[in-house]
Every structure is written in structure tokens, then in C-alpha cells.
Write an enzyme that holds these catalytic residues in place. Structure first.
Site, mmCIF file in Angstrom:
data_model
loop_
_atom_site.group_PDB
_atom_site.id
_atom_site.type_symbol
_atom_site.label_atom_id
_atom_site.label_comp_id
_atom_site.label_asym_id
_atom_site.label_seq_id
_atom_site.Cartn_x
_atom_site.Cartn_y
_atom_site.Cartn_z
ATOM 1 N N GLY A 103 0.823 -1.203 0.000
ATOM 2 C CA GLY A 103 0.000 0.000 0.000
ATOM 3 C C GLY A 103 0.853 1.246 0.000
ATOM 4 N N SER A 113 2.808 3.952 1.286
ATOM 5 C CA SER A 113 3.348 4.218 2.627
ATOM 6 C C SER A 113 4.828 4.526 2.544
ATOM 7 C CB SER A 113 3.108 3.012 3.545
ATOM 8 O OG SER A 113 3.581 1.821 2.927
ATOM 9 N N LYS A 117 4.194 -1.298 -9.812
ATOM 10 C CA LYS A 117 4.131 0.165 -9.690
ATOM 11 C C LYS A 117 5.524 0.773 -9.616
ATOM 12 C CE LYS A 117 5.112 0.159 -5.089
ATOM 13 N NZ LYS A 117 6.171 0.879 -4.378
ATOM 14 N N ASP A 127 -0.849 2.887 -4.270
ATOM 15 C CA ASP A 127 0.604 2.785 -4.215
ATOM 16 C C ASP A 127 1.239 3.387 -5.463
ATOM 17 O OD1 ASP A 127 2.921 2.147 -2.965
ATOM 18 O OD2 ASP A 127 2.662 -0.025 -3.039
ATOM 19 N N SER A 139 10.096 8.858 -3.166
ATOM 20 C CA SER A 139 10.130 7.579 -3.877
ATOM 21 C C SER A 139 11.516 7.348 -4.475
ATOM 22 C CB SER A 139 9.074 7.575 -4.985
ATOM 23 O OG SER A 139 9.279 6.493 -5.865
ATOM 24 N N ASN A 176 12.323 4.949 -6.551
ATOM 25 C CA ASN A 176 12.188 4.585 -7.968
ATOM 26 C C ASN A 176 11.940 5.830 -8.832
ATOM 27 O OD1 ASN A 176 12.164 1.466 -8.074
ATOM 28 N ND2 ASN A 176 10.802 1.934 -6.370
ATOM 29 N N VAL A 183 17.818 0.441 -2.157
ATOM 30 C CA VAL A 183 17.464 -0.350 -3.336
ATOM 31 C C VAL A 183 16.255 0.252 -4.032
ATOM 32 C CG1 VAL A 183 16.762 -2.622 -4.170
ATOM 33 C CG2 VAL A 183 18.391 -2.433 -2.289
ATOM 34 N N GLU A 205 13.716 -1.099 -6.278
ATOM 35 C CA GLU A 205 13.264 -2.420 -6.730
ATOM 36 C C GLU A 205 12.805 -2.418 -8.187
ATOM 37 O OE1 GLU A 205 13.279 -5.138 -4.904
ATOM 38 O OE2 GLU A 205 12.929 -4.689 -2.792
#
Length: 1136
Positions: A910, A912, A965, A1018, A1028, A1030, A1054, A1056
Site C-alpha cells: 500500500g 506508505s 508500480k 501505491d 520515492s 524509484n 534499493v 526495486e
């Protein structure tokens, strides 16, 4: 005749002096009592003090011709006294003697009845007596009024000039210095008013704050000779016979007196002492100012638009002010305060011992206390000490009823051993039992924002007249709520729109009969000082919220019927069922209640953390610490004591109401386990395989079919769920009391855990039963998200341990309560422990949160499985798809975790960000598990006031949403880095969600799951939030940075999405699905394609319909489902 007149003059003067007692020193000088000196010498002394011809021009305009005859008569009566020829009576002296009585006859000098008692000032304030005293001294009053007008105009007129010319800011420093000088010259009464303002950093600008702060202990001193003379009179001996050392100058000069530091001679104990000496003639000066203030207050209160009774406020303050000037009373107050704090168990607040032998009403000798002013301390414990002080003041206000009402910063000392020393007990206020209970009700209702009851409480306290009617019926509740919610929010006035709040208060006062009762002003002053000091170190300090630990203690322990009603209001909050989370919060708040000061002795300015502690932790020298401190145990005992309590009565009511839900829940769980077992699934499939022959071969309904039809009838309703929630919460509190529960498993500062070995076999079952209700949480992974989850669980009241790969990180969490490398700027709860012993933590945990990167999931879990308790729930918080086998986290865990525990697996996802979870910001998450009962259990465990969990059994949908996502977030970051704008970002998010859903549905997910928190929620957060990883990686790529430099700058964190993009591309290819955005992102990350070229290619794709209808037809093939059902049940079922 003349001798008789002279004898009468002597006797009258002596009688008057005797009646005045101690206060006679504040009146004009009079001859000493008989025996001290002869009458002639006494008269000479009096006349020498009054023989100033310069007084007559000042007195003449005030008396005029009407009094001329009386003056002559008075002078003649004095001339008739037979005095030696050496005594000359100048005309000015005679006029001064006569002018001291501006009445029609001499008897008026001694009051309406001709007696002297009304012409005496005492420490017991009487507004009418003070008024009569100064009405006989109009010259003194006129002179003081003229001085006030002069001083105020000397400051006010230049200030208006600055405002008119626009130089208010430029001249602020000069005006602030000028104001301090005005206050100092006006004397003690005005200094006291300024001192009350000097603690409010949120109400004063920095320049005025700094100048008025100087008034606290830097008021100009009076001559030391006068001080030593007062000491000698008090001691009955010369000063040098009492002290071996005495400071040559005062160490502090306050508005009413000044303080010297000395050391008593050995025969008197040899202690270091503080000697406070009152200013000469201060009583008359203060009473004159009070008289003038009251005259002005009466004039202001007469205005129709003024609702506050200012005269009563001044009278209430004056009573305490004059009491403050009586040092004998102050010594008694200090002793009473010390005894009351000792009786209440308050060890964190101390007072200086009074040396009774060397104290009287104008001199006070006490023990010298080493330390620093709390308001000036830079120690790390100031905020904590403010809470200790707040608890002590709440005890005074609401328990003992005797409140120290003068806690200005000069009176609050932080001692070298980490305690608070309270000084100066002259100003005290009493709170009646009725007012105490009303204040408890008010604070309780204010804490839950029950504005209707708050309005009624304020009427009980006197803010609203009793004869004004019901304040709720008058419509006051909404207006009060709007104002109080701002005032109680924290941060002081600096966080408020002052103009708006003042306008609302003014509107409230003009619309409704609202006033501030006199007794409440001293209470407000005392607590505003504490808040002002705390705001200096914590700009968000909210004193209303900080009162809750004491309120929890009081509400849980007090059996008064009105307190019981307030407790019920707090626990139910207007609901039909008890809010058990509020009960848990109250128990936790009870355990946070402190009156002990610091645990360790810390020097001023030092931090509370000992530098040697990390080494001791590493060496294993720190002894095991109990998880439940004495305050927490007291809180739980207050709820569950054997003698009974009102809370127990409420809980019994709730348990009775939940009995039906409990029985149906037990039956429902039994049926769910039975019908979900592999043998039953096979049997049911066999029955369905009979088809149309079923009625012939088996005409009767089988027991399994009956049970299957019974299952829906015992499903729990929302009301049942609420009732069961109460039961779970109650048992959670009970479990926290047990020394054998997992709560007590945490051992030592290194976070070591007690293993469940053969010695514990007899208790293992009971421990596990209790831990199902109050889980021992183990967090695997001390990255940013793992640390945030650990903080949340510890804050929610669960005994929590976090596993760290690095001993250095574990030591930092245990000693400094931070993880500065992974989650800087956030503190960890002190009850959170860290360890490097993974096996020990796993063995002692009921709930395990797996928060390591997806690439390390398999290797980490393999280290845990042999230690995993059979009924522990393992929640995977990682999001990703393996690049080699293209497996989701669930598929990977099913290969590693033993089959009997497959049903204990769950998955958390979710929107967060770790920092916001750690900060306690509102967050929504989704928990997925194949077994709904497991999802419900984890949902209950993790949900709290600031974090709400939803549940689903669609594990596939939640996993694909959480994994894919990250890839779309990289694409959004690239678009932002290239400057494609908001339109491009919106298109990527929307079409990216389409591709995520297409892949997830192809793997068996429900498309609706991708529209929830674990999918769309998310996705939006990760694609738009600056935190974020990413999106940041994509943004930097879009700005032209290389992948190598970006990964190096992430310091081990990391993203992902890089690996997930490759896995998603390979998975889509294997399924024959078109995912243009993911495929284009793959070429950029792995084939070094140009971003602009990829975007142009995406925009040139063939035009199609926006929606893929097949993607939203979620109806799994029934034939395939029936064939796979037994195998799925065998894989995920736990058996019976």
C-alpha cells in the site's frame, strides 16, 4: 493641661504602633514605644523627619481655604505641647503633620470609628481597607498617578510615533530597552506583571522577550547595608556571627527582594545557604499600585462591551501577591509543598530546605541548590523535565488543591542530578474540591473534543454564569470548539492566526455571557509558564495533549461518580460499544506518566545518553531490563486490580454483550477449518461428480452438506466484529500483565530473546495463546521501511524487536533510539529493542514482518524456517518479481516455508513512505492472505489510530500491484526529468495501471484489487512523491545522469523497479501480453535506448480502444477451478 496633652500624645502613638504589629514598619515613622527613648527625643525624631518646608507648596493646592482653619488648629495644638526651647517647629513641618489628616476632624485619621485599625496595611489583602488607607493620602496617590502617566507616556508616545512613521521595526530594540527601564522604575507590582509575560516566547517579539527576561532576576538591587541590617534584626545578632562567608553583593535581585549566597558557621551546621531579604517599605508601594490598578479596572469594567470582571481579577491576584511578601507564610508553604509531593510519590521535583532559625517575615534562609535555570538549560532532557513538572503541577491542581502559582523561570532550577527544584513559595492558590473535579471533567472532555460537555464544564467552573441557562441550548458548543481546537493544538500562539482567534473570542464574549473566573487566572499563568519553557525546545509542544498521562492515571484510579462518568465519556466517545483502543491508549499514557525526573545523573548541558553504553551493550554487560516499568504495571493493575474498579465493570458489560459473538466466531472458525481441509474438499468434489445420479444414489443430505449450508448462518456481522474487537483488546491488556507472556521476552539492551527450549515447554502453549492477542513482533530488516514498521508496532504497544545485520546499527537503536543511516530525523520509542540474533528473535516472535529487499527474501527466510514457531504469522513486506524464475514473493515463500505453515503467510502493501509511517502520519495499507482469518488477525494487530489496514484474500493482485508500480514510477520520473509535463505524467500513470492490471489478471488476480490501495494508491504515491526511490532514479536518468552514478549515490538503498522491469518484461513475453510502457522502459534500462526515441515510439503505436474488456471479466474457469481446488486446498490448508 500641657503635661496631660503630652502624655496623651505619647500613649496614642505607642498604642498605634503596637496595634500595627509587624506592618508598622511600612507606615510613616512614629516615636518608639515607652522605654526606648524619652518623649522629647521621640518628638524631635518625628519632627526632624517631617521638617521639610518644600512639602507645603505641594500640599496647599489639595486642601485650599476650607482646611486652613483646621491646619491652624492642629498647629496650635502641637505648639501647646511643652517642649524644650531647643525644639523648633517650622511652619512646613506643622503643615505636614496636619496634612496627614485631610478630614474634617482629627478622629478621621484613625478610621470611621476613630480607631487606628483601618490605617494599617497588612499582608492579608482587603480592597476596602486599602482604599480607605489611600483615600487619606491623596497627595501620595496623586504623585504616583502622575508618575505612572509620565512613565507610560514617555514610552507610549514614541511608540505611536514609530508606528506613524513606519519605523516600528527599526526602533524595536530601543523601545524594548525603554520599556524595561519603565517597568523597573515603576516597581514590584509592574515587574510582576512583566514577569508573567516573559515566559511566553510565542506572545512577544524576540527584542521585547530578551529585555523583559532581564527582569526575572536582574532587577536593580537595593543597598546591601539595608539588607544586612534586616538580617541582623531577623537573626537577633550581627551577620558576621552567623556566616563564615557571605557574598558582598546579591547573587540575584527580584522585584520583592534580593538573594545572597552564604555559608553558615560550623556551630550552625556549616551549610551553604541562600538568604532572601525583602525590599524596604515594599508593602506600602505595592498596595498603592494595587489600589490604582483596581480603580482603573473598575472604570474599564463599567463599559457595557466589557464582560470580564477585571477588578475581581486584580483582587484575586492581590491576595496572593501580598501573601507572597510574607516570608513566614512562604516557609510554611514550602514545607507543605515538600510533604505533599512526598505523599504523592513525586521524586523528580524537590525544594530547598528552610533554615527556620534564621528566617522571619522579611528574611528567609534556605538551603543553596546547585543547578541552572530550566528555561536556559541546553540539556537534552528539558522537554522531559517539563512533563515531569507538568505532572507535579497537575497533582497540586487536581489532587492536593494547593498550587504553586509563581513558576517563573527564575524559580525553576534544573539540578545537576536531573531533577527540578521549585523555589519561591510566596504565591500559592487554593483550588476547592468542586473546582478540582470540574477541571478533571473539563480536561477529559477537551482531550476527546466533546464540545457540548466542555461548554457545560466551563459553566460549572464559572466561565458562564449559572443563571445564564444551558450553554449547549444557547449554541455555544460549536463556537467554543472552533476556538479551543486551535488553542489546544500545540505550538503556542506562534502557530495560530492570532487575529482570527482574538476576533472569535471577542465575538464569543459579545454574543454569550462568557467571562474568566478570578481563580483561573493563576492556574493559566502557572501552566503557561511550563508551556512557554517547553515551546523553546519543542515548537510543537501541546500542553493539553501532555496532560493526558496524568488524566489517564486519575480517570482510571478515581471512584468519584463524576470522574466515572468522565471516564465513560472518554472510553465510549459517543459510541454504543467501548473503544478498546482508547482504553489501551489510556493504559499506555498511564505508563508514560512520570514524576521521577531523569534515570541517570547528568551534568548540566550534557545529553542523557552515556557514551560508554554502546560498548557495554556490545560486551553484554547490560543487565536485562523489564519491559513493563512500574508505571505500566500500575496502569494495568488499575484496570485489572482484584479489589475491582469501574473499568472492570465496563469490561464485564462488554464481555457479556460479546458472548454471543464469541460463540458464533468459534463455530465459524471451526467450520472454516473443517470445510477448508483437503479431505473435505475431495469428498465434496466426489459428491458433485455424481451429477444427476446424486438423488438416486444419495437421497439424504450428508453431514458435510449440512455443515456447508450452516457456514453462512454463523458469519459474523459488523456489530459482532466490533464486539470481538473489544474482547481482543481486553485480552491484549491482560496478556501485557503476564510475566510469562511474550511481552516479557525481550531481554537486555542488545535485544536478545529468551529461547523456547525444553525448560520453557510447559509454558509455551499458554504463551502462544496470549501472544495471539498481544503479539511479540519481530521485524526482519533495519532498512528505512523495516525501521518505520518497528516504530509503528512499538508505538502501538506491541513488544517489538528489530533484527539488524550490523551490530553498530543495533547499538544505535538501543542507546540513542535512532537509525540515522536509514531513517534520519526520526526517533525510535524507547521500548523498541534491536538485536543481531536472528534465530533468537524468530523463536520468540508471534508476528514476523519480513522487510528486506526482494532479492534477499529467499536467503533470509531460509535462515529463519528452522526457528519459526508453528503458529507464528510471517508477513512479507517486500515487493518484486524474481528475475531468474519470474516468481512473485508468495511463490518464492511457498517453496521455502514448510507446507504446514503456508496458511500463516500474509503480504503487506500500500501507499506508505517510511518517513511518514515513522512520523505517525495517517496511512492506509492492505494486508492479503489466502486464509481470511489470518488477514483479519494481522489487520487487527497492525491497525492503530494513525494506520488503518484493509484486508483481502487476493494475494496475486496485491503482489503484482506492489511490484509493478515501481517500474511505472521510474517511467514517471524519467518523464519529469525530461520535462514532459503533467499531461505526460498522467498518461503514464493511467496506462501504466492498465498494463499492471493486464499482467495481474493474467496471473489470476481480481482487477478490482488493482484499483485499491495496493494498486492505484501505491502507484500514485510512488509516481508523484519526492521520497520515492524509484521515481528519483528515473528523474535523475531523465536529467542525463548515468545508472552507475545514481546507484552509487543511493548508499545501498534499493530501487526495486530496476529488477522488476526486467522480470515484468520477461513475464509478459511468456504470457504473450503487450505492455508497451514496461517494454519501452526495459529498452532504456537494459539496452541503453534513448528516452525520447522510446517516447516517440510509444506515441506512434496503432490506435486502439482504451479498455480491454477481457481484462475486467474476472470469472475463473469453473472446470479448471474445480480440478485445481483440491490441490490448492492441500497447498494452503493447515488440516484439522
Amino acid at each position: 493641661m500641657h503635661s496631660l496633652q503630652r502624655q496623651g500624645l505619647q500613649q496614642g502613638t505607642c498604642t498605634r504602633a503596637n496595634r500595627r504589629g509587624r506592618s508598622a514598619r511600612h507606615a510613616p515613622a512614629v516615636p518608639k514605644a515607652a522605654g526606648a527613648q524619652d518623649p522629647v527625643s521621640a518628638a524631635e525624631e518625628l519632627l526632624s523627619q517631617l521638617s521639610s518646608d518644600a512639602l507645603w507648596p505641594q500640599l496647599q493646592p489639595h486642601f485650599g481655604s476650607k482646611l486652613a482653619g483646621q491646619l491652624l488648629d492642629k498647629a496650635a495644638s502641637v505648639r501647646d505641647v511643652q517642649l524644650p526651647s531647643s525644639v523648633q517647629l517650622p511652619t512646613g513641618a506643622l503643615a505636614a503633620i496636619a496634612a496627614s489628616v485631610p478630614a474634617a476632624d482629627a478622629s478621621a485619621a484613625f478610621g470611621d470609628e476613630g480607631t487606628p485599625q483601618d490605617d494599617v496595611l497588612s499582608h492579608d489583602y482587603d480592597a476596602q481597607a486599602v482604599a480607605r488607607y489611600f483615600k487619606r493620602r491623596p497627595v501620595m496617590v496623586a504623585q504616583r498617578a502622575a508618575q505612572l502617566a509620565s512613565e507610560m507616556s514617555s514610552f507610549g508616545l514614541p511608540l505611536l510615533g514609530d508606528l506613524w512613521t513606519g519605523r516600528l521595526q527599526a526602533n524595536e530594540h530601543a523601545r524594548a530597552e525603554q520599556l524595561r527601564g519603565v517597568i523597573e522604575r515603576l516597581g514590584p507590582a509592574y515587574v510582576k506583571v512583566a514577569q508573567a509575560m516573559s515566559t511566553r516566547v510565542d506572545l512577544l517579539s524576540p527584542e521585547y522577550y530578551m529585555q523583559i527576561q532581564l527582569l526575572q532576576d536582574r532587577v536593580p538591587p537595593f543597598p546591601c547595608d539595608q539588607a544586612k541590617e534586616a538580617m541582623s534584626k531577623a537573626f537577633g545578632r550581627p551577620v558576621d556571627q552567623v556566616f563564615s562567608q557571605l557574598s558582598s553583593k546579591p547573587v540575584a535581585a527580584a522585584s520583592l527582594g534580593q538573594v545572597y549566597r552564604g555559608k553558615l558557621k560550623p556551630e550552625f551546621g556549616g551549610r551553604e545557604v541562600a538568604v532572601k531579604v525583602q525590599r524596604p517599605d515594599v508593602l506600602e508601594q505595592v498596595c498603592l499600585d494595587l489600589y490604582l490598578m483596581r480603580q482603573a479596572a473598575e472604570a474599564i469594567s463599567a463599559l457595557p462591551e466589557v464582560k470580564t470582571d477585571w477588578a475581581s481579577l486584580i483582587d484575586n491576584w492581590a491576595v496572593r501577591f501580598l501573601h507572597e511578601m510574607d516570608y513566614t507564610r512562604e516557609a510554611a508553604n514550602a514545607n507543605l509543598f515538600r510533604q505533599q509531593m512526598a505523599d504523592a510519590g513525586v521524586s523528580g521535583v524537590v525544594t530547598a530546605d528552610v533554615i527556620e532559625e534564621f528566617s522571619n517575615d522579611v528574611v528567609l534562609t534556605t538551603q543553596w541548590m546547585d543547578g541552572e535555570k530550566l528555561s536556559e538549560s541546553r540539556a537534552s532532557d528539558v522537554r522531559e523535565l517539563c512533563n515531569t513538572l507538568l505532572s507535579a503541577y497537575l497533582i497540586q491542581l487536581l489532587d492536593t488543591g494547593l498550587l504553586h502559582a509563581d513558576p517563573h523561570p527564575g524559580n525553576l532550577i534544573r539540578t545537576n542530578d536531573g531533577k527540578i527544584c521549585v523555589l519561591d513559595f510566596g504565591l500559592m492558590t487554593e483550588v476547592t474540591p468542586e473546582q478540582r473535579i470540574a477541571l478533571v471533567e473539563y480536561i477529559a472532555h477537551l482531550s476527546i473534543q466533546d464540545w457540548e460537555n466542555v461548554a457545560r464544564d466551563l459553566q460549572t467552573l464559572g466561565f458562564i454564569p449559572a443563571d445564564a441557562g444551558d450553554p449547549v441550548a444557547m449554541g455555544m458548543a460549536p463556537a467554543l470548539g472552533k476556538i479551543l481546537v486551535q488553542l489546544s493544538g500545540g505550538g503556542g500562539a506562534s502557530k495560530l492566526n492570532i487575529d482570527a482567534v482574538m476576533a472569535e473570542l471577542e465575538d464569543l464574549g459579545s454574543t454569550y455571557p462568557f467571562r474568566i473566573p478570578p481563580f483561573f487566572t493563576l492556574i493559566l499563568r502557572a501552566f503557561s509558564v511550563i508551556e512557554g519553557i517547553a515551546l523553546a525546545v519543542d515548537p510543537d509542544y501541546a500542553i493539553v495533549q501532555e496532560c493526558f498521562p496524568y488524566m489517564a492515571r486519575r480517570l482510571l484510579a478515581d471512584d468519584d461518580p463524576r470522574i466515572r462518568k468522565a471516564l465513560r465519556d472518554v472510553l465510549y466517545g459517543g459510541r454504543s460499544r467501548l473503544d478498546v483502543q482508547r482504553l489501551i491508549k489510556m493504559a499506555d499514557a498511564f505508563s508514560a506518566y512520570t514524576t521521577d525526573g531523569l534515570e541517570d545523573n547528568v551534568a548540566p548541558g550534557a545529553t542523557a545518553t552515556a557514551v560508554a553504553r554502546p560498548a557495554a551493550v556490545a560486551a553484554g554487560q547490560i543487565q536485562r531490563e523489564p519491559v513493563l516499568n512500574p508505571a505500566a504495571k500500575d496502569a494495568l493493575l488499575a484496570v485489572f486490580s482484584r479489589r475491582g474498579s469501574y473499568v472492570q465493570e465496563l469490561l464485564v458489560e462488554e464481555l457479556v454483550a460479546a458472548a454471543d459473538a464469541l460463540s458464533r466466531d468459534a463455530l465459524s472458525q471451526t467450520l472454516r477449518v473443517l470445510l477448508g481441509s483437503a479431505p473435505v474438499a475431495v469428498a465434496m468434489s466426489s459428491l458433485e461428480a455424481l451429477g444427476p445420479l446424486r438423488p438416486l444414489l444419495l437421497p439424504l443430505t450428508t453431514p458435510l452438506e449440512l455443515l456447508s449450508r450452516l457456514a453462512p448462518a454463523v458469519q459474523l456481522t459488523d456489530e459482532d466484529e466490533e464486539a470481538l474487537g473489544v474482547v481482543r483488546g481486553v485480552f491484549q491488556l491482560v496478556a501485557r500483565m503476564s510475566p510469562d507472556s511474550p511481552t516479557a521476552a525481550a531481554a537486555g539492551s542488545s535485544g536478545g530473546y529468551r529461547s523456547v527450549g525444553s525448560a520453557d515447554a510447559s509454558n509455551a502453549a499458554s504463551e502462544r495463546t496470549a501472544s495471539k492477542l498481544c503479539p511479540a513482533v519481530g521485524v526482519i530488516g533495519a532498512g528505512s521501511y523495516g525501521t518505520a514498521l518497528a516504530i509503528h508496532c512499538a508505538r502501538a504497544g506491541h513488544p517489538t524487536v528489530i533484527w539488524c545485520r550490523s551490530q553498530e546499527v543495533a547499538d544505535e537503536i538501543n542507546t540513542q533510539h535512532t537509525n540515522s543511516r536509514r531513517l534520519p530525523g526520526h526517533s525510535c520509542p524507547k521500548q523498541l529493542r534491536a538485536t543481531t540474533d536472528l534465530a533468537g528473535m524468530v523463536r520468540a516472535s508471534t508476528l514476523l514482518l519480513l522487510a528486506v529487499p526482494s532479492a534477499h527474501i529467499a536467503s533470509t527466510v531460509q535462515r529463519c524456517v528452522e526457528h519459526l514457531p508453528p503458529d507464528a504469522v510471517l508477513v512479507c513486506c517486500a515487493k518484486g518479481i524474481t528475475t531468474d524464475t519470474l516468481q512473485t514473493m508468495e511463490e518464492l515463500l511457498l517453496e521455502v516455508v514448510p507446507r504446514p505453515q503456508h496458511c500463516q503467510l500474509a503480504y503487506l502493501s500500500g501507499p506508505s513512505f517510511a518517513a511518514e509511517v515513522a512520523a505517525g502520519m495517517p496511512t492506509g495499507l492492505t494486508i492479503a492472505a489466502r486464509e481470511e482469518s489470518v488477514a483479519k488477525q494481522v489487520q487487527w494487530w497492525l491497525s492503530a489510530a494513525n494506520l488503518r489496514c484493509y484486508r483481502t484474500t487476493d494475494v496475486v493482485g496485491l503482489e503484482f500491484g506492489g511490484a509493478l508500480k515501481n517500474s511505472i514510477a521510474i517511467a514517471c520520473g524519467m518523464a519529469d526529468g525530461k520535462g514532459y509535463g503533467a499531461n505526460g505524467r498522467a498518461m503514464i500513470i493511467t496506462r501504466g495501471l492498465h498494463e499492471m492490471t493486464r499482467l495481474a489478471v493474467a496471473k489470476g488476480a481480481n482487477p478490482m484489487t488493482l484499483g485499491g490501495l495496493g494498486g492505484m494508491g501505491d502507484l500514485i504515491l510512488t509516481c508523484t512523491g519526492d521520497a520515492s526511490r524509484n521515481r528519483t532514479l528515473g528523474y535523475r536518468l531523465g536529467c542525463g545522469e548515468s545508472m552507475a552514478s545514481i546507484l552509487e549515490g543511493m548508499h545501498g538503498a534499493v530501487a526495486e523497479g530496476v529488477a522488476t522491469t526486467r522480470a515484468a518484461k520477461l513475464l509478459a513475453d511468456s504470457l504473450g501480453l503487450a505492455v508497451p510502457i514496461i517494454s519501452g522502459l526495459y529498452t532504456i534500462l537494459y539496452e541503453d535506448a534513448d528516452i525520447d526515441d522510446v517516447v516517440r515510439g510509444l506515441l506512434c503505436l496503432p490506435l486502439t480502444s482504451e479498455l480491454d474488456a477481457r481484462m475486467f471479466s474476472y470469472e475463473p474457469d469453473k472446470e479448471a477451478s474445480s480440478q485445481q481446488q483440491p490441490q490448492q486446498q492441500a497447498a494452503y490448508g493447515c488440516g484439522v
